[in-house]
Each structure stands twice: as structure tokens, then as C-alpha cells.
Design a protein around this motif. Sequence first.
Motif, PDB file in Angstrom:
ATOM      1  N   UNK A   1       0.808  -1.209   0.000  1.00  0.00           N
ATOM      2  CA  UNK A   1       0.000   0.000   0.000  1.00  0.00           C
ATOM      3  C   UNK A   1       0.847   1.268   0.000  1.00  0.00           C
ATOM      4  N   UNK A   2       2.123   1.139   0.361  1.00  0.00           N
ATOM      5  CA  UNK A   2       3.020   2.287   0.388  1.00  0.00           C
ATOM      6  C   UNK A   2       3.430   2.621  -1.046  1.00  0.00           C
ATOM      7  N   UNK A   3       3.272   3.856  -1.474  1.00  0.00           N
ATOM      8  CA  UNK A   3       3.658   4.225  -2.850  1.00  0.00           C
ATOM      9  C   UNK A   3       5.126   3.915  -3.132  1.00  0.00           C
ATOM     10  N   UNK A   4       5.364   3.250  -4.252  1.00  0.00           N
ATOM     11  CA  UNK A   4       6.725   2.903  -4.646  1.00  0.00           C
ATOM     12  C   UNK A   4       7.267   1.633  -4.030  1.00  0.00           C
ATOM     13  N   UNK A   5       6.493   1.007  -3.127  1.00  0.00           N
ATOM     14  CA  UNK A   5       6.927  -0.228  -2.467  1.00  0.00           C
ATOM     15  C   UNK A   5       6.011  -1.351  -2.909  1.00  0.00           C
ATOM     16  N   UNK A   6       6.614  -2.486  -3.263  1.00  0.00           N
ATOM     17  CA  UNK A   6       5.843  -3.659  -3.667  1.00  0.00           C
ATOM     18  C   UNK A   6       5.981  -4.751  -2.619  1.00  0.00           C
ATOM     19  N   UNK A   7       4.909  -5.455  -2.404  1.00  0.00           N
ATOM     20  CA  UNK A   7       4.913  -6.529  -1.417  1.00  0.00           C
ATOM     21  C   UNK A   7       5.897  -7.621  -1.822  1.00  0.00           C
ATOM     22  N   UNK A   8       6.743  -8.089  -0.896  1.00  0.00           N
ATOM     23  CA  UNK A   8       7.655  -9.201  -1.229  1.00  0.00           C
ATOM     24  C   UNK A   8       6.912 -10.463  -1.632  1.00  0.00           C
ATOM     25  N   UNK A   9       5.693 -10.631  -1.128  1.00  0.00           N
ATOM     26  CA  UNK A   9       4.958 -11.860  -1.411  1.00  0.00           C
ATOM     27  C   UNK A   9       4.365 -11.889  -2.814  1.00  0.00           C
ATOM     28  N   UNK A  10       4.550 -10.836  -3.598  1.00  0.00           N
ATOM     29  CA  UNK A  10       4.157 -10.902  -5.011  1.00  0.00           C
ATOM     30  C   UNK A  10       5.262 -11.543  -5.844  1.00  0.00           C
ATOM     31  N   UNK A  11       6.385 -11.862  -5.205  1.00  0.00           N
ATOM     32  CA  UNK A  11       7.532 -12.486  -5.858  1.00  0.00           C
ATOM     33  C   UNK A  11       7.525 -13.977  -5.530  1.00  0.00           C
ATOM     34  N   UNK A  12       7.529 -14.824  -6.544  1.00  0.00           N
ATOM     35  CA  UNK A  12       7.475 -16.270  -6.327  1.00  0.00           C
ATOM     36  C   UNK A  12       8.676 -16.771  -5.537  1.00  0.00           C
ATOM     37  N   UNK A  13       9.836 -16.137  -5.701  1.00  0.00           N
ATOM     38  CA  UNK A  13      11.016 -16.569  -4.960  1.00  0.00           C
ATOM     39  C   UNK A  13      10.826 -16.355  -3.456  1.00  0.00           C
ATOM     40  N   UNK A  14      10.144 -15.273  -3.069  1.00  0.00           N
ATOM     41  CA  UNK A  14       9.905 -14.997  -1.652  1.00  0.00           C
ATOM     42  C   UNK A  14       8.910 -15.986  -1.063  1.00  0.00           C
ATOM     43  N   UNK A  15       7.813 -16.241  -1.770  1.00  0.00           N
ATOM     44  CA  UNK A  15       6.828 -17.185  -1.252  1.00  0.00           C
ATOM     45  C   UNK A  15       7.378 -18.610  -1.237  1.00  0.00           C
ATOM     46  N   UNK A  16       8.250 -18.924  -2.189  1.00  0.00           N
ATOM     47  CA  UNK A  16       8.898 -20.243  -2.181  1.00  0.00           C
ATOM     48  C   UNK A  16       9.803 -20.387  -0.970  1.00  0.00           C
ATOM     49  N   UNK A  17      10.540 -19.326  -0.642  1.00  0.00           N
ATOM     50  CA  UNK A  17      11.404 -19.359   0.542  1.00  0.00           C
ATOM     51  C   UNK A  17      10.577 -19.545   1.809  1.00  0.00           C
ATOM     52  N   UNK A  18       9.440 -18.870   1.896  1.00  0.00           N
ATOM     53  CA  UNK A  18       8.566 -19.030   3.061  1.00  0.00           C
ATOM     54  C   UNK A  18       8.001 -20.445   3.135  1.00  0.00           C
ATOM     55  N   UNK A  19       7.602 -20.994   1.988  1.00  0.00           N
ATOM     56  CA  UNK A  19       7.076 -22.358   1.970  1.00  0.00           C
ATOM     57  C   UNK A  19       8.149 -23.375   2.366  1.00  0.00           C
ATOM     58  N   UNK A  20       9.380 -23.169   1.910  1.00  0.00           N
ATOM     59  CA  UNK A  20      10.474 -24.063   2.299  1.00  0.00           C
ATOM     60  C   UNK A  20      10.772 -23.943   3.793  1.00  0.00           C
ATOM     61  N   UNK A  21      10.644 -22.728   4.326  1.00  0.00           N
ATOM     62  CA  UNK A  21      10.843 -22.543   5.761  1.00  0.00           C
ATOM     63  C   UNK A  21       9.797 -23.327   6.555  1.00  0.00           C
TER      64      UNK A  21
END
Length: 228
Positions: free
Chosen positions: A96-116
Motif C-alpha cells: 500500500x506504500x507508494x513505490x513499495x511492492x509486497x515481497x509476497x508478489x515475488x514467487x522466490x519470496x513465497x517459495x522461501x517461506x514455503x520451504x521454511x
Amino acid sequence: MEDQGTSIPPVFSLGLVEVTNTVIVTWGILALTGVFCWLLSTRLRLTPSPLQVAIEGVVLAIEDAVSAVAPQHAREIMPFIGSLWIFLVIANLCGLIPGVHSPTRDLSATTALALLVFLSTHWFGIRIQGLKTYLQHYLSPSPILLPFHLISEITRTIALAVRLFGNMMSLEMAALLVLLVAGFLAPIPILMLHIVEALVQAYIFGMLALIYVAGSIQSHQLRYPPKE
């Protein structure tokens, strides 16, 4: 303008390692959360401030959720599940912050969380039950089912990563398309949609992680309940 697709361009490189916006935002969330928790812990009072009351309410809500699923081992797994929930809420909402994108829109980030979650599931199971007892549940009720147990471990980890990525990516894309078509005529409904969906996705991911961890811990007790 930054690419809105699935490809996340690097911001800078450290030798052969490319640092993307996802990594920078994740580092920022971890740093800010750590500093906030440290500052809050040094200002705890018997007569709590409104902020302390709010934080205690969040902690109690997480504790109740964990205790409802794994009452006998809530103390062991609450730090992990609570930290995961808090990180996901902040990560999903930071879009929601202008110019900032959620890390969870990146498959590499969600994959890292799933592996964790995948590794933590086995770690808690082995730590609490012991290696031999924990591995026995892969052979239950019959050793023939071992390949299916292994496949389920892989597929649920993939599903965990893809579900969060797909929902958060589609949410940002939908918000972008609506703003392009309607301009800023309907910013409040889009904002509310983003907040609600971000909280729901964080809750679902954390609850699934809790169920997986609790299942690995309680698998032996479910098969061999204590005798009265």
C-alpha cells in the motif's frame, strides 16, 4: 517504471548475487520489526500504554489460535508461527506504500517461506517426537503408502508457495488495472480490498503452516493415543 510482471529486475548486484526490490523490502521489514520489538520490550509497564495493550492483544490472539490447534505444544511452536504471521501481515500490507511492492508478489519470496515451513515442520516433529518415532508416521498405516506421503510433502509445499504468490500478484495487478481504468475515482474501495485480502492471505498461510507443524507433532499421539 518497475516491471509489474512476474520478473523482478535487480536493483543492484553484489558480485554474482543480484539484489532485487523483494530482498530490500524484506530486509527492511525484518530490521524495522526487530527494532520495534526491542524498543517495545524496553518500555513494558505494569500500567500498559495503549500501544502495549494493542500488542498484548495481538500476542494473546496468536497464542489462542496456536493453542486451539496444538494445545500441548503451543509454547514450542508459537514463536515461529507468531513471527510468520506478523511478517506476512506487514509484507502483504507494505504494497500500500507508494513505490513499495509486497515481497509476497515475488514467487522466490513465497517459495522461501514455503520451504521454511517445510523444514520447520520436520524440525519440530523430530525435536518433540524423536527421529525414529517421527519417521514411523511415513510408514503408517502401511509402508506401501510411503511414496504417497513423500509426494504429499512436496505438493503441499509447492501449493503453499504458489497460492500466496498468485493471490498477492493478482491483487496488485487488479488494483493497478482498476486505477488505470477508473483513475482515482474509487481509491477507497480498492484500498479496503487490498487490506482485507492481504490480511486474509496472511491468515491462511499462517494457519496452514500451523496445521502442518501441529500435524507433524501430533501424528504419533493420534495413532497411539495415551491410555486412560
